[in-house]
Motif scaffolding. Structure first.
Motif, PDB file in Angstrom:
ATOM      1  N   GLY A 209       0.815  -1.209   0.000  1.00  0.00           N
ATOM      2  CA  GLY A 209       0.000   0.000   0.000  1.00  0.00           C
ATOM      3  C   GLY A 209       0.846   1.255   0.000  1.00  0.00           C
ATOM      4  N   LYS A 210       1.868   1.268   0.823  1.00  0.00           N
ATOM      5  CA  LYS A 210       2.766   2.421   0.864  1.00  0.00           C
ATOM      6  C   LYS A 210       3.508   2.572  -0.458  1.00  0.00           C
ATOM      7  CE  LYS A 210       3.508   2.492   5.834  1.00  0.00           C
ATOM      8  NZ  LYS A 210       4.481   2.406   6.922  1.00  0.00           N
ATOM      9  N   THR A 211       3.902   1.453  -1.053  1.00  0.00           N
ATOM     10  CA  THR A 211       4.600   1.479  -2.337  1.00  0.00           C
ATOM     11  C   THR A 211       3.690   2.033  -3.429  1.00  0.00           C
ATOM     12  OG1 THR A 211       5.978  -0.388  -1.700  1.00  0.00           O
ATOM     13  CG2 THR A 211       5.800   0.072  -4.056  1.00  0.00           C
ATOM     14  N   ASP A 212       2.441   1.594  -3.439  1.00  0.00           N
ATOM     15  CA  ASP A 212       1.483   2.106  -4.429  1.00  0.00           C
ATOM     16  C   ASP A 212       1.305   3.611  -4.295  1.00  0.00           C
ATOM     17  OD1 ASP A 212       1.163  -0.489  -5.287  1.00  0.00           O
ATOM     18  OD2 ASP A 212      -0.818  -0.765  -4.367  1.00  0.00           O
ATOM     19  N   GLN A 213       1.230   4.079  -3.061  1.00  0.00           N
ATOM     20  CA  GLN A 213       1.085   5.518  -2.833  1.00  0.00           C
ATOM     21  C   GLN A 213       2.322   6.271  -3.321  1.00  0.00           C
ATOM     22  OE1 GLN A 213      -0.523   6.506   1.201  1.00  0.00           O
ATOM     23  NE2 GLN A 213      -0.632   4.276   1.357  1.00  0.00           N
ATOM     24  N   GLY A 214       3.479   5.712  -3.058  1.00  0.00           N
ATOM     25  CA  GLY A 214       4.723   6.343  -3.503  1.00  0.00           C
ATOM     26  C   GLY A 214       4.815   6.418  -5.016  1.00  0.00           C
ATOM     27  N   LYS A 215       4.404   5.357  -5.691  1.00  0.00           N
ATOM     28  CA  LYS A 215       4.417   5.357  -7.157  1.00  0.00           C
ATOM     29  C   LYS A 215       3.505   6.453  -7.701  1.00  0.00           C
ATOM     30  CE  LYS A 215       5.244   0.405  -7.843  1.00  0.00           C
ATOM     31  NZ  LYS A 215       4.623  -0.848  -8.299  1.00  0.00           N
ATOM     32  N   ALA A 216       2.331   6.587  -7.086  1.00  0.00           N
ATOM     33  CA  ALA A 216       1.392   7.611  -7.529  1.00  0.00           C
ATOM     34  C   ALA A 216       1.972   9.007  -7.305  1.00  0.00           C
ATOM     35  CB  ALA A 216       0.057   7.466  -6.812  1.00  0.00           C
ATOM     36  N   GLU A 217       2.670   9.206  -6.203  1.00  0.00           N
ATOM     37  CA  GLU A 217       3.304  10.500  -5.925  1.00  0.00           C
ATOM     38  C   GLU A 217       4.358  10.826  -6.986  1.00  0.00           C
ATOM     39  OE1 GLU A 217       2.748  12.880  -3.628  1.00  0.00           O
ATOM     40  OE2 GLU A 217       1.074  11.780  -2.780  1.00  0.00           O
ATOM     41  N   VAL A 218       5.147   9.821  -7.354  1.00  0.00           N
ATOM     42  CA  VAL A 218       6.175  10.026  -8.376  1.00  0.00           C
ATOM     43  C   VAL A 218       5.526  10.387  -9.712  1.00  0.00           C
ATOM     44  CG1 VAL A 218       7.973   8.870  -9.734  1.00  0.00           C
ATOM     45  CG2 VAL A 218       7.907   8.604  -7.246  1.00  0.00           C
ATOM     46  N   LYS A 219       4.436   9.707 -10.038  1.00  0.00           N
ATOM     47  CA  LYS A 219       3.729  10.010 -11.285  1.00  0.00           C
ATOM     48  C   LYS A 219       3.173  11.431 -11.249  1.00  0.00           C
ATOM     49  CE  LYS A 219       2.304   5.251 -12.205  1.00  0.00           C
ATOM     50  NZ  LYS A 219       1.134   4.355 -12.266  1.00  0.00           N
ATOM     51  N   ASP A 220       2.630  11.852 -10.100  1.00  0.00           N
ATOM     52  CA  ASP A 220       2.135  13.223  -9.965  1.00  0.00           C
ATOM     53  C   ASP A 220       3.261  14.227 -10.154  1.00  0.00           C
ATOM     54  OD1 ASP A 220      -0.595  13.063  -9.654  1.00  0.00           O
ATOM     55  OD2 ASP A 220      -0.536  13.038  -7.459  1.00  0.00           O
ATOM     56  N   PHE A 221       4.420  13.920  -9.597  1.00  0.00           N
ATOM     57  CA  PHE A 221       5.566  14.806  -9.755  1.00  0.00           C
ATOM     58  C   PHE A 221       5.926  14.929 -11.237  1.00  0.00           C
ATOM     59  CE2 PHE A 221      10.169  15.544 -10.023  1.00  0.00           C
ATOM     60  CZ  PHE A 221      10.247  16.754  -9.354  1.00  0.00           C
ATOM     61  N   GLY A 222       5.897  13.814 -11.946  1.00  0.00           N
ATOM     62  CA  GLY A 222       6.169  13.835 -13.382  1.00  0.00           C
ATOM     63  C   GLY A 222       5.162  14.693 -14.128  1.00  0.00           C
ATOM     64  N   GLU A 223       3.895  14.619 -13.736  1.00  0.00           N
ATOM     65  CA  GLU A 223       2.860  15.458 -14.352  1.00  0.00           C
ATOM     66  C   GLU A 223       3.137  16.929 -14.072  1.00  0.00           C
ATOM     67  OE1 GLU A 223       0.294  14.692 -16.430  1.00  0.00           O
ATOM     68  OE2 GLU A 223       1.160  12.698 -16.440  1.00  0.00           O
TER      69      GLU A 223
ATOM     70  N   VAL B  19       6.050  18.309 -13.570  1.00  0.00           N
ATOM     71  CA  VAL B  19       7.195  18.707 -14.402  1.00  0.00           C
ATOM     72  C   VAL B  19       6.737  18.959 -15.834  1.00  0.00           C
ATOM     73  CG1 VAL B  19       9.372  17.896 -15.403  1.00  0.00           C
ATOM     74  CG2 VAL B  19       8.911  17.566 -12.965  1.00  0.00           C
ATOM     75  N   LYS B  20       5.903  18.072 -16.372  1.00  0.00           N
ATOM     76  CA  LYS B  20       5.397  18.257 -17.738  1.00  0.00           C
ATOM     77  C   LYS B  20       4.587  19.539 -17.847  1.00  0.00           C
ATOM     78  CE  LYS B  20       3.517  14.103 -18.348  1.00  0.00           C
ATOM     79  NZ  LYS B  20       2.826  12.983 -18.990  1.00  0.00           N
ATOM     80  N   ASP B  21       3.749  19.813 -16.847  1.00  0.00           N
ATOM     81  CA  ASP B  21       2.935  21.030 -16.869  1.00  0.00           C
ATOM     82  C   ASP B  21       3.805  22.277 -16.844  1.00  0.00           C
ATOM     83  OD1 ASP B  21       0.657  19.479 -16.894  1.00  0.00           O
ATOM     84  OD2 ASP B  21       0.178  19.797 -14.770  1.00  0.00           O
ATOM     85  N   ARG B  22       4.819  22.258 -16.003  1.00  0.00           N
ATOM     86  CA  ARG B  22       5.704  23.429 -15.913  1.00  0.00           C
ATOM     87  C   ARG B  22       6.518  23.599 -17.184  1.00  0.00           C
ATOM     88  NH1 ARG B  22       7.290  22.819  -9.590  1.00  0.00           N
ATOM     89  NH2 ARG B  22       5.210  23.359  -8.853  1.00  0.00           N
ATOM     90  N   ALA B  23       6.960  22.501 -17.757  1.00  0.00           N
ATOM     91  CA  ALA B  23       7.713  22.584 -19.015  1.00  0.00           C
ATOM     92  C   ALA B  23       6.834  23.150 -20.126  1.00  0.00           C
ATOM     93  CB  ALA B  23       8.249  21.212 -19.407  1.00  0.00           C
ATOM     94  N   ALA B  24       5.582  22.738 -20.147  1.00  0.00           N
ATOM     95  CA  ALA B  24       4.656  23.265 -21.149  1.00  0.00           C
ATOM     96  C   ALA B  24       4.441  24.754 -20.932  1.00  0.00           C
ATOM     97  CB  ALA B  24       3.327  22.520 -21.086  1.00  0.00           C
ATOM     98  N   GLY B  25       4.368  25.186 -19.679  1.00  0.00           N
ATOM     99  CA  GLY B  25       4.209  26.609 -19.374  1.00  0.00           C
ATOM    100  C   GLY B  25       5.406  27.424 -19.826  1.00  0.00           C
ATOM    101  N   VAL B  26       6.595  26.886 -19.636  1.00  0.00           N
ATOM    102  CA  VAL B  26       7.810  27.578 -20.087  1.00  0.00           C
ATOM    103  C   VAL B  26       7.819  27.664 -21.606  1.00  0.00           C
ATOM    104  CG1 VAL B  26      10.321  27.392 -20.230  1.00  0.00           C
ATOM    105  CG2 VAL B  26       9.167  26.994 -18.051  1.00  0.00           C
ATOM    106  N   ALA B  27       7.491  26.576 -22.260  1.00  0.00           N
ATOM    107  CA  ALA B  27       7.457  26.566 -23.720  1.00  0.00           C
ATOM    108  C   ALA B  27       6.430  27.568 -24.236  1.00  0.00           C
ATOM    109  CB  ALA B  27       7.142  25.162 -24.234  1.00  0.00           C
ATOM    110  N   ASP B  28       5.281  27.645 -23.581  1.00  0.00           N
ATOM    111  CA  ASP B  28       4.251  28.605 -23.985  1.00  0.00           C
ATOM    112  C   ASP B  28       4.736  30.038 -23.820  1.00  0.00           C
ATOM    113  OD1 ASP B  28       2.516  26.573 -24.645  1.00  0.00           O
ATOM    114  OD2 ASP B  28       1.336  26.727 -22.785  1.00  0.00           O
ATOM    115  N   SER B  29       5.461  30.291 -22.730  1.00  0.00           N
ATOM    116  CA  SER B  29       5.941  31.660 -22.516  1.00  0.00           C
ATOM    117  C   SER B  29       6.955  32.059 -23.581  1.00  0.00           C
ATOM    118  CB  SER B  29       6.526  31.817 -21.115  1.00  0.00           C
ATOM    119  OG  SER B  29       7.744  31.126 -20.984  1.00  0.00           O
ATOM    120  N   PHE B  30       7.767  31.108 -24.034  1.00  0.00           N
ATOM    121  CA  PHE B  30       8.702  31.424 -25.116  1.00  0.00           C
ATOM    122  C   PHE B  30       7.965  31.676 -26.410  1.00  0.00           C
ATOM    123  CE2 PHE B  30      12.065  29.311 -22.509  1.00  0.00           C
ATOM    124  CZ  PHE B  30      12.930  30.386 -22.484  1.00  0.00           C
TER     125      PHE B  30
END
Length: 68
Positions: free
Chosen positions: A35-49, A51-62
């Motif tokens: 259960g703890k491992t599943d939660q950790g995996k989901a947290e890592v996936k959220d972190f990846g999301e 990062v993608k959102d912020r990268a898209a924001g930077v690209a949009d600003s350029f």
């Protein structure tokens, strides 16, 4: 932002919490750990999301600056 990915991650976190809770109730260390491992995996996936959102924001600003 992929809202579907966010929903899947939230569901995975909830499932992990439930699994961890059942493990605590039944004194099943393996289930608690899973259960703890599943939660950790989901947290890592959220972190990846995030990062993608912020990268898209930077690209949009350029691209917005190129139009000026």
């Amino acid at each position: 932002m992929a809202i579907g990915d966010r929903i899947e991650n939230a569901a995975e976190k909830v499932a992990g919490k439930v699994k961890e809770g059942v493990g605590k109730l039944t004194d099943d260390e393996r289930l608690k750990t899973e259960g703890k491992t599943d939660q950790g995996k989901a947290e890592v996936k959220d972190f990846g999301e995030d990062v993608k959102d912020r990268a898209a924001g930077v690209a949009d600003s350029f691209s917005d600056n190129d139009k000026k």
